[in-house]
Design an enzyme around this catalytic site. Structure first.
Site, PDB file in Angstrom:
ATOM      1  N   LYS A  37     -15.630   5.518   8.217  1.00  0.00           N
ATOM      2  CA  LYS A  37     -15.561   4.322   7.427  1.00  0.00           C
ATOM      3  C   LYS A  37     -14.122   4.109   6.957  1.00  0.00           C
ATOM      4  CE  LYS A  37     -17.342   2.757   2.973  1.00  0.00           C
ATOM      5  NZ  LYS A  37     -16.075   2.936   2.254  1.00  0.00           N
ATOM      6  N   PHE A  42     -13.686 -15.462   9.409  1.00  0.00           N
ATOM      7  CA  PHE A  42     -13.213 -14.774  10.610  1.00  0.00           C
ATOM      8  C   PHE A  42     -12.680 -15.836  11.564  1.00  0.00           C
ATOM      9  CE2 PHE A  42     -15.410 -11.313   8.802  1.00  0.00           C
ATOM     10  CZ  PHE A  42     -15.004 -10.156   9.434  1.00  0.00           C
ATOM     11  N   TRP A  82      -8.315 -12.036   3.521  1.00  0.00           N
ATOM     12  CA  TRP A  82      -7.780 -10.942   4.349  1.00  0.00           C
ATOM     13  C   TRP A  82      -6.420 -11.365   4.909  1.00  0.00           C
ATOM     14  CZ3 TRP A  82      -5.657  -9.261   8.789  1.00  0.00           C
ATOM     15  CH2 TRP A  82      -5.746  -7.900   9.073  1.00  0.00           C
TER      16      TRP A  82
END
Lengths: 557, 557
Positions: B107, B383, B411
């Site tokens: 992770k 995205f 992001w």
């Protein structure tokens, strides 16, 4: 007042910001990574810079064999540093980090006592700056990666029965000495026997303490043998390809920690390997930093001079590239009387005969340390029960053995109580030293062991168990024979029998096994039963500990 | 660039001293205990002072059920904080601490991603300020004290077969899931079966996160049940008389950690219990500090809104004494298409039908959160593969379900990419909230479970295994039935079957066992197999990690 009460009172009243303490040895705030106001790590660039500094003189503090009477080696080390500062000398102390396991059990911390303490003692004795926890995590992550290697197909052909890497906790937990893990079916690992050690007994602690820098740390980690294949070939961390990850987990732990004594003497506390299963000295990096920052660096080695002292000379000195310029051997009248056969309850009564008998132990250690060609000073750590006659006898006995002996009363009086010791040490540092190592690492393993047994311990024959002979074959086959020796022996006696006090002679030493530690770079010679995971006593110290709603700790000692 | 590269570049160029970041919310250097230049803990006196501050508004960030496509809940939380600051709002973020075990496995860390990260990310994802290690040490010290109690005579009549306290490591180590310990004879403990969990799964983590202060921490620790006597009476830490010692080991871990986002938004990172076996929220102490320091405090809960979200409302809110003023549900077009049956490899292709089908999952979570009487905003984490049509569909579907939906592109763009979300959240905070808890804790255990299963999960029947019925009897006998429920369920589905995506209905929930956690103050209801000790994958992330000679880390993600 108890040690923690003295520490807490002084911490509140007098502890200085660590940036101020650092400034006294020429370190700026930029050289430090602060952990709260009273603790700091030296940064990697600072450590690099210090490598080019001129080095001060090095004082090694060691002791007679430990007894239940207590010797106070750390206390004397700290008091000596404070006393040298009072004399205007730029002294810096370098100590080992305490292990939390014994703190919760029965042992006091490793921060000295009375008015010769390093502070903040609660923090240092508990989690400090996390070095011990980083080591625990690194050791156990490596173990998980090894078992995962078995789980995921065992490409390296590792023999599950011959995995030598052990998990650790920094806890006294006898229930973990022998376990079976990997139970629960195919998705939960390969069932096998294993053992947990206390963190300080792990090779990784020794590796951290002998590494020169991060690059050397990585080189040493890569060489660690974690087990053997089914066809008996050694498997290393490098073979597992996890050297980088394990070193990464130690990226902060490799930086020495700076704190202060109650008298504000700069003190580096870093690393703390066992002095039986490992070499028992603080880190090479911290010792070098102390030598660069101070005109006199004072450090100690674990247990008695037969273990920590010998290993400082023959394992740490070659790596450090610097031998001690003087050795201080700590002894007490009480402990020598105990060595002379007096029971613990009777030690307060004057007993000059027992003192003379028990002196044999100190005499052997004086001769052993002098053998390395370094001046020796005996520090008589004062107790109120010592009589004038006993002290006078002891000093005469030491002089006759070629060592100056002076009283140190640093527990009660701090640096003031160590001025005579400071003067004696200063005089010793002005004497010429002609360092001679005990043995040539190129000698055979059996020769090196025999040299230590006969010349340091005063023993005779060395008896090898079958397992030890097999280990010698493995060592020869793999070309590991030229490594120095790290004796794992009881600390309570010069022999391998903890009950043999004083200075026994003619005894045999029984070698059970020899464990190669390729990362640390020594061969651990196991004699007798060496406990690498302590247990808790009937009434653990933990039962008396508390923290108030305001965060004040009690019962730590 | 990878997350770590973005973080490292910005850390070098732009990271501010943490004292400067603290100053923006009125904290002086005296309020801080520094850990290096970029991390600090808030001191106990400061935390006490902040208890009397007026509180800001509280935003809870949660999400749809996690999918392999990734949702980016932490990233959105961080970006939202940065965006609110850009809008001139005094926002403070409060996050959970990462666990090291998963970091070494597969992770990523828990510090966000891209330009919405908290820094220094390497430190936060590795040892940080040692909280996780302190917890590990406290849990395992307690375990050692329990086994030592057996060893030293077992005065409490503890049944070795019914010890429920488990050791932990902050490591993914499947080999420790099932062990036999205490082997090796009478001096090495009482042989018994036991298990290791990962640290974050321990009740002690939940206790730390629900405690108001040190006094409350001690009261909670004393109540922890560690096992049962031979005559089935519960035995607590208080009975063992080691409450003080265990609390002492957490004296620093109880203080929240202050760091910053790449945009210097003050961020408290503190505590991180599992959201299945525990309640999955950061600490009450840190959330309260964020509410005192900020006009808007933004926090997140673990896994999806069915687990972390529900538990925030029904477990954390009563302890905190403050309910969320708005809830943000994070979703992605990709994850919803996955919920609609699209395979992972095909998620980049436009598929409005699958989106509409998969929306059922988000729709259920919107209804669930609105049920608590709090305004809900959906954050669509952007995205590059999202199409205009998909985004437009999704917004319409959300509006029809009574929730504003806005895109967040934090992001790639940091706070700038979260301005629309910030505005939507600000609007939501200005709406009236009428908080209504889901159930009355005084209801019967079965009623409370049925309420969660039917009203939150959309399930029907609850089936109790024999073990669960026995546990209910123990709970009734001991008067523990009035505690809130902490469901331990797969995070991947609203049901207890990880393969049931979307919004299943009519399913049964199978209760295997019910574990009382008296210190945390909840009953853990075990459904299906809940893994409390993860394993490492075929190619652990550790194999790609490294640290340079200068201490620069690579391969952390």
């Amino acid at each position: 007042m108890s040690d923690i009460e003295i520490a807490q009172q002084n911490e509140a009243e007098e502890m200085q910001p660590i940036v101020k303490v650092a400034a006294t040895v020429g370190l700026s705030e930029d050289d430090l990574e602060l952990y709260g106001k009273a603790k700091a790590k030296l940064s990697l660039p600072t450590l690099k810079r210090l490598q080019n500094h001129p080095q001060g003189k090095l004082v090694l503090v060691t002791s007679i064999n430990p007894t239940p009477a207590g010797e106070g080696k750390s206390t004397v080390t700290i008091g000596l540093g404070d006393a040298l500062r009072l004399r205007g000398q730029n002294a810096v102390i370098a100590l080992r980090e305490p292990s939390l396991g014994p703190v919760m059990g029965m042992k006091g911390g490793a921060t000295g006592g009375g008015y010769a303490q390093v502070v903040p003692m609660e923090d240092i004795n508990l989690h400090f700056t996390g070095d011990m926890h980083a080591l625990t995590t690194a050791v156990d992550t490596l173990a998980a990666l090894i078992d995962n290697h078995l789980q995921q197909g065992n490409a390296l052909n590792l023999d599950p029965r011959r995995i030598t890497w052990r998990r650790v906790l920094d806890i006294n937990d006898r229930s973990l000495r022998h376990v079976v893990l990997g139970l629960g079916g195919a998705t939960s690992g390969t069932p096998r026997e294993s053992e947990f050690d206390i963190t300080v007994a792990s090779e990784l602690m020794a590796v951290l303490c002998l590494a020169s820098d991060l690059a050397d740390l990585k080189a040493r980690i890569a060489k660690i043998v974690i087990g053997y294949t089914y066809d008996r070939q050694p498997v290393t961390v490098g073979d597992l390809q996890v050297t980088g990850a394990i070193a990464m987990l130690l990226k902060d732990a490799i930086k020495p920690n700076l704190v202060q004594t109650l008298a504000h003497t700069p003190t580096l506390i870093h690393g703390g390997p066992f002095a039986n299963i490992a070499h028992g000295c603080n880190s090479v990096i911290a010792t070098r930093a102390a030598l660069a920052l101070g005109d006199i660096a004072i450090t100690e080695a674990g247990f008695g001079a037969d273990l920590g002292g010998e290993k400082f000379m023959d394992i740490k000195t070659p790596v450090l590239g610097k031998h001690p310029d003087a050795v201080v051997i700590v002894a007490t009248v009480r402990a020598l009387k105990y060595n002379g056969g007096v029971k613990l309850a009777d030690l307060t009564a004057e007993n000059r005969a027992a003192l003379a008998t028990g002196f044999a132990n100190l005499k052997r250690h004086i001769a052993n340390m002098k053998r390395y060609g370094v001046p020796v000073v005996v520090a008589i750590n004062a107790f109120t029960s010592d009589t004038e006659a006993e002290l006078s006898d002891l000093k005469q006995l030491c002089e006759a053995s070629g060592a100056t002996a002076v009283e140190a009363d640093v527990w009660a009086r701090g640096g003031e109580g160590g001025l005579a010791l400071a003067d004696a040490v200063t005089a010793a540092l002005n004497q010429p030293a002609d360092f001679t190592p005990l043995y040539d690492p190129a000698a055979s393993v059996k020769d090196k062991i025999a040299t230590i047994v006969t010349q340091i311990y005063g023993g005779g024959e060395v008896v090898y168990d079958h397992k030890a002979d097999l280990a010698l074959r493995t060592i020869a086959k793999n070309g590991w024979a030229n490594l120095p020796i790290c004796m794992a022996k009881t600390q309570y006696s010069l022999s391998d029998d903890p009950k043999k006090l004083g200075a026994p002679t003619g005894f045999a030493i029984h070698v059970r096994d020899i464990v190669p530690r390729l990362g640390a770079g020594f061969l651990v010679v196991m004699t007798g039963d060496v406990l690498t995971m302590p247990g808790l006593p009937k009434h653990p110290a933990a039962l008396d500990m508390d923290v108030s709603a305001d965060g004040v700790i009690s019962g730590l000692f």
